[in-house]
Write an enzyme that holds these catalytic residues in place. Sequence first.
Site, PDB file in Angstrom:
ATOM      1  N   LYS A 114      -7.204   7.084  10.380  1.00 31.52           N
ATOM      2  CA  LYS A 114      -8.616   6.977  10.809  1.00 31.52           C
ATOM      3  C   LYS A 114      -8.618   6.884  12.330  1.00 31.52           C
ATOM      4  O   LYS A 114      -8.664   5.779  12.890  1.00 31.52           O
ATOM      5  CB  LYS A 114      -9.220   5.682  10.262  1.00 31.52           C
ATOM      6  CG  LYS A 114      -9.566   5.668   8.797  1.00 31.52           C
ATOM      7  CD  LYS A 114     -10.304   4.344   8.520  1.00 31.52           C
ATOM      8  CE  LYS A 114     -10.385   4.017   7.069  1.00 31.52           C
ATOM      9  NZ  LYS A 114     -10.895   2.640   6.841  1.00 31.52           N
ATOM     10  N   ASP A 161      -5.231   2.351  10.912  1.00 32.03           N
ATOM     11  CA  ASP A 161      -6.626   2.060  11.213  1.00 32.03           C
ATOM     12  C   ASP A 161      -6.696   1.667  12.689  1.00 32.03           C
ATOM     13  O   ASP A 161      -6.728   2.530  13.554  1.00 32.03           O
ATOM     14  CB  ASP A 161      -7.037   0.949  10.231  1.00 32.03           C
ATOM     15  CG  ASP A 161      -8.496   0.615  10.244  1.00 32.03           C
ATOM     16  OD1 ASP A 161      -9.311   1.525  10.371  1.00 32.03           O
ATOM     17  OD2 ASP A 161      -8.837  -0.579  10.112  1.00 32.03           O
ATOM     18  N   PHE A 206     -14.208   3.256   4.113  1.00 33.91           N
ATOM     19  CA  PHE A 206     -13.211   2.461   3.411  1.00 33.91           C
ATOM     20  C   PHE A 206     -12.800   3.199   2.145  1.00 33.91           C
ATOM     21  O   PHE A 206     -13.643   3.625   1.361  1.00 33.91           O
ATOM     22  CB  PHE A 206     -13.743   1.064   3.081  1.00 33.91           C
ATOM     23  CG  PHE A 206     -12.617   0.102   2.855  1.00 33.91           C
ATOM     24  CD1 PHE A 206     -12.030  -0.566   3.926  1.00 33.91           C
ATOM     25  CD2 PHE A 206     -12.108  -0.099   1.570  1.00 33.91           C
ATOM     26  CE1 PHE A 206     -10.953  -1.422   3.714  1.00 33.91           C
ATOM     27  CE2 PHE A 206     -11.034  -0.951   1.368  1.00 33.91           C
ATOM     28  CZ  PHE A 206     -10.458  -1.617   2.438  1.00 33.91           C
ATOM     29  N   VAL A 207     -11.501   3.350   1.963  1.00 39.15           N
ATOM     30  CA  VAL A 207     -11.001   4.119   0.822  1.00 39.15           C
ATOM     31  C   VAL A 207     -10.051   3.288  -0.035  1.00 39.15           C
ATOM     32  O   VAL A 207      -9.411   2.360   0.455  1.00 39.15           O
ATOM     33  CB  VAL A 207     -10.300   5.421   1.288  1.00 39.15           C
ATOM     34  CG1 VAL A 207     -11.296   6.380   1.931  1.00 39.15           C
ATOM     35  CG2 VAL A 207      -9.151   5.125   2.244  1.00 39.15           C
ATOM     36  N   GLY A 255       0.780  -1.239   0.000  1.00 42.56           N
ATOM     37  CA  GLY A 255       0.000   0.000   0.000  1.00 42.56           C
ATOM     38  C   GLY A 255       0.807   1.280   0.000  1.00 42.56           C
ATOM     39  O   GLY A 255       0.363   2.301  -0.521  1.00 42.56           O
ATOM     40  N   ASP A 277      -6.003  -0.517  -1.458  1.00 42.87           N
ATOM     41  CA  ASP A 277      -6.750  -1.483  -2.259  1.00 42.87           C
ATOM     42  C   ASP A 277      -7.961  -2.022  -1.522  1.00 42.87           C
ATOM     43  O   ASP A 277      -8.078  -1.925  -0.309  1.00 42.87           O
ATOM     44  CB  ASP A 277      -5.848  -2.675  -2.577  1.00 42.87           C
ATOM     45  CG  ASP A 277      -5.591  -3.536  -1.328  1.00 42.87           C
ATOM     46  OD1 ASP A 277      -5.097  -2.977  -0.324  1.00 42.87           O
ATOM     47  OD2 ASP A 277      -5.909  -4.735  -1.351  1.00 42.87           O
ATOM     48  N   ARG A 324      -5.328  -0.057  -6.507  1.00 46.33           N
ATOM     49  CA  ARG A 324      -4.129   0.599  -5.975  1.00 46.33           C
ATOM     50  C   ARG A 324      -3.578   1.639  -6.941  1.00 46.33           C
ATOM     51  O   ARG A 324      -2.903   2.577  -6.545  1.00 46.33           O
ATOM     52  CB  ARG A 324      -3.000  -0.429  -5.749  1.00 46.33           C
ATOM     53  CG  ARG A 324      -3.262  -1.423  -4.646  1.00 46.33           C
ATOM     54  CD  ARG A 324      -1.958  -2.185  -4.374  1.00 46.33           C
ATOM     55  NE  ARG A 324      -2.171  -3.410  -3.633  1.00 46.33           N
ATOM     56  CZ  ARG A 324      -2.260  -3.488  -2.304  1.00 46.33           C
ATOM     57  NH1 ARG A 324      -2.188  -2.393  -1.590  1.00 46.33           N
ATOM     58  NH2 ARG A 324      -2.421  -4.656  -1.711  1.00 46.33           N
ATOM     59  N   GLU A 378       3.633   4.141   5.924  1.00 43.73           N
ATOM     60  CA  GLU A 378       2.479   3.251   5.758  1.00 43.73           C
ATOM     61  C   GLU A 378       1.365   4.022   5.049  1.00 43.73           C
ATOM     62  O   GLU A 378       1.274   5.253   5.167  1.00 43.73           O
ATOM     63  CB  GLU A 378       2.085   2.773   7.171  1.00 43.73           C
ATOM     64  CG  GLU A 378       0.874   1.901   7.326  1.00 43.73           C
ATOM     65  CD  GLU A 378       0.842   0.580   6.607  1.00 43.73           C
ATOM     66  OE1 GLU A 378       1.088   0.584   5.392  1.00 43.73           O
ATOM     67  OE2 GLU A 378       0.490  -0.431   7.241  1.00 43.73           O
ATOM     68  N   ASP A 379       0.537   3.309   4.304  1.00 45.27           N
ATOM     69  CA  ASP A 379      -0.560   3.975   3.589  1.00 45.27           C
ATOM     70  C   ASP A 379      -1.612   4.533   4.539  1.00 45.27           C
ATOM     71  O   ASP A 379      -2.060   5.664   4.403  1.00 45.27           O
ATOM     72  CB  ASP A 379      -1.203   3.029   2.545  1.00 45.27           C
ATOM     73  CG  ASP A 379      -1.656   1.681   3.120  1.00 45.27           C
ATOM     74  OD1 ASP A 379      -1.480   1.420   4.338  1.00 45.27           O
ATOM     75  OD2 ASP A 379      -2.199   0.870   2.344  1.00 45.27           O
TER      76      ASP A 379
END
Length: 177
Positions: free
Chosen positions: A132, A104, A153-154, A43, A160, A166, A100-101
Amino acid sequence: MTYRVGEVLLSKEKIAERVASLGKKLSQDYAGQELVVVGVLKGAVLFLSDLVRQVDREVHLHFDFISVSSYGDSTVSSGIVKINKDLDLDIRGKHVLIVEDIIDTGLTLSYLIKLLEEREPLSVKTCVLLDKPERRKVPVPVDYRGFEIPDEFVVGYGLDYAGRWRNLDEVFVLHTD
Ligand code: IMP
Ligand code: MG
């Protein structure tokens, strides 16, 4: 259930502007230092590739990648992580920045911080494109943050759903029909 890419949450322009300012901050904070940027596959690949190009030459920068996954098939992350691909570089005595992407629950990053700290680097900091905060289960220090987003959720710009989307160059909300 079918999934559909919905509205744009973060445009290319907005992402580029934020990535440039994070790069500038990193250039100041790590000037004259040796820094290993650790991208979390897959990601973080797009974010990392844009970010490192915004860090100036005064930083002695290397980058490397790590790939991890949760054990078991639970959709709720257990925080128990398996290393699929470890770093190639030795980080002992170096500054480390984990890229990191998205953060969460925080379980992945908190595991990674612990894992890399055992290798006795000079420091370990974190940089996430998206945060988030409402979903956090464990506290994790986020040192560099692109955007705080609501609990949706994105996908896109590295993120992805089941491996898809992606490659999109903006971040979109994913909808279910
Ligand atoms: P954490 O361990 O719960 O913080 O999980 C972080 C990981 O969950 C990220 O690296 C993503 O792979 C995934 N993830 C969490 N939210 C999203 C999302 O909205 N879109 C895509 N992936 C997500
Ligand atoms: Mg991920």
